[in-house]
Write a protein that holds these residues in place. Structure first.
Motif, PDB file in Angstrom:
ATOM      1  N   GLU A  39      -3.354 -12.022  -1.064  1.00  0.00           N
ATOM      2  CA  GLU A  39      -3.294 -12.524   0.306  1.00  0.00           C
ATOM      3  C   GLU A  39      -3.531 -11.396   1.303  1.00  0.00           C
ATOM      4  OE1 GLU A  39      -2.673 -15.684   1.443  1.00  0.00           O
ATOM      5  OE2 GLU A  39      -2.675 -16.464  -0.604  1.00  0.00           O
ATOM      6  N   ALA A  40      -2.840 -10.277   1.101  1.00  0.00           N
ATOM      7  CA  ALA A  40      -2.936  -9.177   2.057  1.00  0.00           C
ATOM      8  C   ALA A  40      -2.309  -7.924   1.474  1.00  0.00           C
ATOM      9  CB  ALA A  40      -2.248  -9.549   3.370  1.00  0.00           C
ATOM     10  N   TYR A  41      -2.584  -6.787   2.144  1.00  0.00           N
ATOM     11  CA  TYR A  41      -1.972  -5.505   1.810  1.00  0.00           C
ATOM     12  C   TYR A  41      -1.004  -5.122   2.932  1.00  0.00           C
ATOM     13  CZ  TYR A  41      -5.461  -4.634  -1.868  1.00  0.00           C
ATOM     14  OH  TYR A  41      -6.222  -4.701  -3.001  1.00  0.00           O
ATOM     15  N   ILE A  42       0.121  -4.520   2.550  1.00  0.00           N
ATOM     16  CA  ILE A  42       1.138  -4.148   3.534  1.00  0.00           C
ATOM     17  C   ILE A  42       1.404  -2.647   3.441  1.00  0.00           C
ATOM     18  CG2 ILE A  42       3.466  -4.589   4.396  1.00  0.00           C
ATOM     19  CD1 ILE A  42       3.389  -7.262   2.845  1.00  0.00           C
ATOM     20  N   PRO A  43       0.934  -1.848   4.407  1.00  0.00           N
ATOM     21  CA  PRO A  43       1.192  -0.399   4.364  1.00  0.00           C
ATOM     22  C   PRO A  43       2.691  -0.100   4.432  1.00  0.00           C
ATOM     23  CG  PRO A  43      -0.531  -0.935   5.948  1.00  0.00           C
ATOM     24  CD  PRO A  43       0.087  -2.232   5.543  1.00  0.00           C
ATOM     25  N   GLY A  44       3.110   0.935   3.659  1.00  0.00           N
ATOM     26  CA  GLY A  44       4.524   1.283   3.600  1.00  0.00           C
ATOM     27  C   GLY A  44       4.913   2.453   4.482  1.00  0.00           C
ATOM     28  N   ASP A  45       3.928   3.232   4.957  1.00  0.00           N
ATOM     29  CA  ASP A  45       4.239   4.299   5.906  1.00  0.00           C
ATOM     30  C   ASP A  45       2.969   4.684   6.654  1.00  0.00           C
ATOM     31  OD1 ASP A  45       2.757   6.086   4.322  1.00  0.00           O
ATOM     32  OD2 ASP A  45       4.516   6.971   3.386  1.00  0.00           O
ATOM     33  N   MET A  46       3.063   5.695   7.521  1.00  0.00           N
ATOM     34  CA  MET A  46       1.937   6.036   8.394  1.00  0.00           C
ATOM     35  C   MET A  46       0.723   6.534   7.621  1.00  0.00           C
ATOM     36  SD  MET A  46       2.299   5.188  11.464  1.00  0.00           S
ATOM     37  CE  MET A  46       0.763   5.967  11.941  1.00  0.00           C
ATOM     38  N   ASP A  47       0.937   7.216   6.489  1.00  0.00           N
ATOM     39  CA  ASP A  47      -0.199   7.684   5.699  1.00  0.00           C
ATOM     40  C   ASP A  47      -1.098   6.515   5.320  1.00  0.00           C
ATOM     41  OD1 ASP A  47       0.493  10.753   4.499  1.00  0.00           O
ATOM     42  OD2 ASP A  47       2.172   9.600   5.263  1.00  0.00           O
ATOM     43  N   TYR A  48      -0.485   5.381   4.966  1.00  0.00           N
ATOM     44  CA  TYR A  48      -1.247   4.205   4.543  1.00  0.00           C
ATOM     45  C   TYR A  48      -1.642   3.342   5.734  1.00  0.00           C
ATOM     46  CZ  TYR A  48       0.054   5.904   0.048  1.00  0.00           C
ATOM     47  OH  TYR A  48       0.188   6.722  -1.033  1.00  0.00           O
ATOM     48  N   GLU A  49      -0.850   3.352   6.784  1.00  0.00           N
ATOM     49  CA  GLU A  49      -1.237   2.665   8.019  1.00  0.00           C
ATOM     50  C   GLU A  49      -2.556   3.224   8.540  1.00  0.00           C
ATOM     51  OE1 GLU A  49      -0.934   0.335  11.663  1.00  0.00           O
ATOM     52  OE2 GLU A  49      -0.126   0.123   9.636  1.00  0.00           O
TER      53      GLU A  49
ATOM     54  N   TYR B 117       2.223  12.598   6.314  1.00  0.00           N
ATOM     55  CA  TYR B 117       2.311  12.341   7.752  1.00  0.00           C
ATOM     56  C   TYR B 117       3.528  11.480   8.090  1.00  0.00           C
ATOM     57  CZ  TYR B 117      -2.312  14.370   7.928  1.00  0.00           C
ATOM     58  OH  TYR B 117      -3.363  15.252   7.826  1.00  0.00           O
ATOM     59  N   ASP B 118       4.234  11.052   7.071  1.00  0.00           N
ATOM     60  CA  ASP B 118       5.432  10.210   7.211  1.00  0.00           C
ATOM     61  C   ASP B 118       6.351  10.581   6.056  1.00  0.00           C
ATOM     62  OD1 ASP B 118       7.274   8.164   7.736  1.00  0.00           O
ATOM     63  OD2 ASP B 118       5.734   6.632   8.009  1.00  0.00           O
ATOM     64  N   GLN B 119       7.496   9.960   5.985  1.00  0.00           N
ATOM     65  CA  GLN B 119       8.440  10.298   4.929  1.00  0.00           C
ATOM     66  C   GLN B 119       8.338   9.340   3.746  1.00  0.00           C
ATOM     67  OE1 GLN B 119      10.573   9.259   8.142  1.00  0.00           O
ATOM     68  NE2 GLN B 119       9.114  10.782   8.859  1.00  0.00           N
ATOM     69  N   GLY B 120       8.407   9.900   2.538  1.00  0.00           N
ATOM     70  CA  GLY B 120       8.473   9.084   1.335  1.00  0.00           C
ATOM     71  C   GLY B 120       9.922   8.760   1.003  1.00  0.00           C
ATOM     72  N   TYR B 121      10.126   8.173  -0.159  1.00  0.00           N
ATOM     73  CA  TYR B 121      11.447   7.664  -0.509  1.00  0.00           C
ATOM     74  C   TYR B 121      12.512   8.747  -0.652  1.00  0.00           C
ATOM     75  CZ  TYR B 121      12.748   2.924  -0.781  1.00  0.00           C
ATOM     76  OH  TYR B 121      13.199   1.708  -0.411  1.00  0.00           O
TER      77      TYR B 121
ATOM     78  N   ALA C 147       0.860  -1.190   0.000  1.00  0.00           N
ATOM     79  CA  ALA C 147       0.000   0.000   0.000  1.00  0.00           C
ATOM     80  C   ALA C 147       0.891   1.232   0.000  1.00  0.00           C
ATOM     81  CB  ALA C 147      -0.912  -0.006   1.222  1.00  0.00           C
ATOM     82  N   CYS C 148       1.098   1.790  -1.193  1.00  0.00           N
ATOM     83  CA  CYS C 148       1.872   3.025  -1.338  1.00  0.00           C
ATOM     84  C   CYS C 148       1.466   3.678  -2.658  1.00  0.00           C
ATOM     85  CB  CYS C 148       3.376   2.755  -1.300  1.00  0.00           C
ATOM     86  SG  CYS C 148       4.031   1.794  -2.668  1.00  0.00           S
ATOM     87  N   GLY C 149       1.769   4.949  -2.816  1.00  0.00           N
ATOM     88  CA  GLY C 149       1.317   5.641  -4.008  1.00  0.00           C
ATOM     89  C   GLY C 149      -0.195   5.803  -3.981  1.00  0.00           C
ATOM     90  N   ASN C 150      -0.786   5.983  -5.137  1.00  0.00           N
ATOM     91  CA  ASN C 150      -2.243   6.121  -5.220  1.00  0.00           C
ATOM     92  C   ASN C 150      -2.916   4.754  -5.181  1.00  0.00           C
ATOM     93  OD1 ASN C 150      -2.538   9.034  -5.651  1.00  0.00           O
ATOM     94  ND2 ASN C 150      -1.474   8.670  -7.580  1.00  0.00           N
ATOM     95  N   ASP C 151      -3.996   4.651  -4.437  1.00  0.00           N
ATOM     96  CA  ASP C 151      -4.863   3.479  -4.554  1.00  0.00           C
ATOM     97  C   ASP C 151      -6.257   3.847  -4.070  1.00  0.00           C
ATOM     98  OD1 ASP C 151      -5.221   2.969  -1.776  1.00  0.00           O
ATOM     99  OD2 ASP C 151      -3.522   1.607  -1.691  1.00  0.00           O
TER     100      ASP C 151
END
Length: 378
Positions: A182-192, A289-293, A125-129
């Motif tokens: 199977e599942a989604y994995i958030p990559g930072d707090m914005d997606y968490e 709300y968190d840092q990107g790459y 889970a990162c970028g647009n979705d």
């Protein structure tokens, strides 16, 4: 164990691949090259004929007339030409729900092959979705990446790539991926935050950063404070570059003999990195709300980054020291923070060290790669 990373976004999967290989796993990275960043991939779906020959003018004309990019056919062709390299994997991770970047309709067809011919499929889970965009539009947040558009609908053209994820085609693709992954994995707090209560969401795994490749040099400011601002024109308003440009105009006048300012626009990743290496401060974004790459890689090198360092983020990682400058869409606040750092260069040196320590503790690509292995094996 064989692993396929499908799609690329700001060097995320390249770095994860290197981390997994350090742990002795076999990894293939397939996808497009993330636009002008031109990132490396093992199996490329990047259009060539319609991007680097005179046919590109026909492509641009058709986009203008019919809002359809015929390069989707070439991307799909490269996928099918290499499909024998894209099956038989134990684990596949999609960079997001739209990893191949053909069209949502074509991506659904291509992903059917991926789901059918591989074992477990996970989605980062990162970028647009679809889930993230619906969350920020309905949650009571002080700001988010669509804030400029909400305040000024005339900016719609600048947000067309994000808003497209709310259309019917993307929703159909989302439903297909959601049903089969199977599942989604958030990559930072914005997606968490967006995926917090989702039944298919795993706990946040931070983005991996190659701390071996990104050398840290202690900051010693002897003369001018050097500020770097890299502009991606497509995301100009989405990242809040307009705030940074305005702030820098003020800083140039206020501190003409104390700062060196470098601003660049839409340059390849390698050139971007080499240009910011000599800077002390990097201006990244104002709505996160968190840092990107970009922010994380700069922090690994000891840059003081203006980016998302929200209370939610600080609480999640239990961070007490100042590792970056929390930046919101507040012009005066940005000017005040820049002014403070310019007038107190020792603070730059302190934050620089804290930033590197944070990256080593939380984002070390080998540690993060192991977190993905543990997640996929659960």
């Amino acid at each position: 164990m064989k692993i396929l990373l499908l799609g690329e976004y700001s060097n995320f999967h390249n770095t994860l691949k290197k981390g997994l290989e350090k742990l002795n796993y076999s990894v293939v990275l397939a996808g497009r090259k993330d636009g002008f960043k031109s990132l490396p991939v093992d199996v490329s779906f990047e259009p060539q004929l319609l991007a680097k020959t005179p046919l590109k003018y026909l492509r641009y004309l058709l986009i203008k007339l019919f809002k359809f990019d015929i390069a989707a056919f070439e991307t799909s062709y490269y996928f099918f030409r290499n499909k024998h390299k894209l099956k038989g994997f134990d684990y596949v991770q999609l960079i997001n729900e739209y990893p191949i970047k053909s069209t949502p309709y074509f991506d659904k067809i291509l992903l059917k092959f991926i789901f059918k011919n591989n074992n477990k499929i996970y989605v980062s889970a990162c970028g647009n979705d679809v889930i993230y965009l619906n969350y920020i539009l309905n949650a009571d947040l002080p700001h988010h990446i669509l804030t400029p558009y909400i305040k000024n609908p005339k900016l719609k053209e600048h947000f067309k790539y994000s808003l497209a994820y709310l259309n019917t085609a993307h929703k159909k693709l989302h439903n297909f991926v959601l049903e089969n992954a199977e599942a989604y994995i958030p990559g930072d707090m914005d997606y968490e935050m967006a995926y917090k209560n989702h039944p298919k969401a795993k706990p946040l795994i931070p983005f991996p950063i190659n701390i071996d490749l990104l050398a840290y040099k202690p900051v010693k400011i002897k003369d001018k404070v050097k500020i770097f601002h890299g502009i991606n024109r497509i995301n100009y308003h989405k990242k809040g570059n307009d705030f940074f440009c305005s702030a820098l105009n003020f800083i140039k006048e206020k501190y003409p003999n104390q700062v060196d300012i470098v601003e660049v626009e839409n340059i390849p990743y390698k050139d971007y990195i080499s240009l910011y290496n000599e800077s002390h401060i990097l201006l990244d974004q104002v709505y996160a709300y968190d840092q990107g790459y970009n922010a994380l890689e700069a922090m690994a090198k000891g840059k003081v980054v203006f980016t998302g360092v929200s209370e939610e983020f600080l609480d999640h990682y239990k961070i007490k020291k100042r590792i970056a400058i929390n930046t919101t869409p507040n012009l005066q606040e940005i000017i005040d923070n820049l002014s403070y750092l310019i007038e107190n260069p020792k603070e730059i040196e302190s934050i620089s060290k804290n930033a590197r320590d944070y990256i080593e503790e939380i984002h070390d690509y080998k540690k993060v790669a192991q977190q993905y292995i543990d997640c996929w094996n659960t």
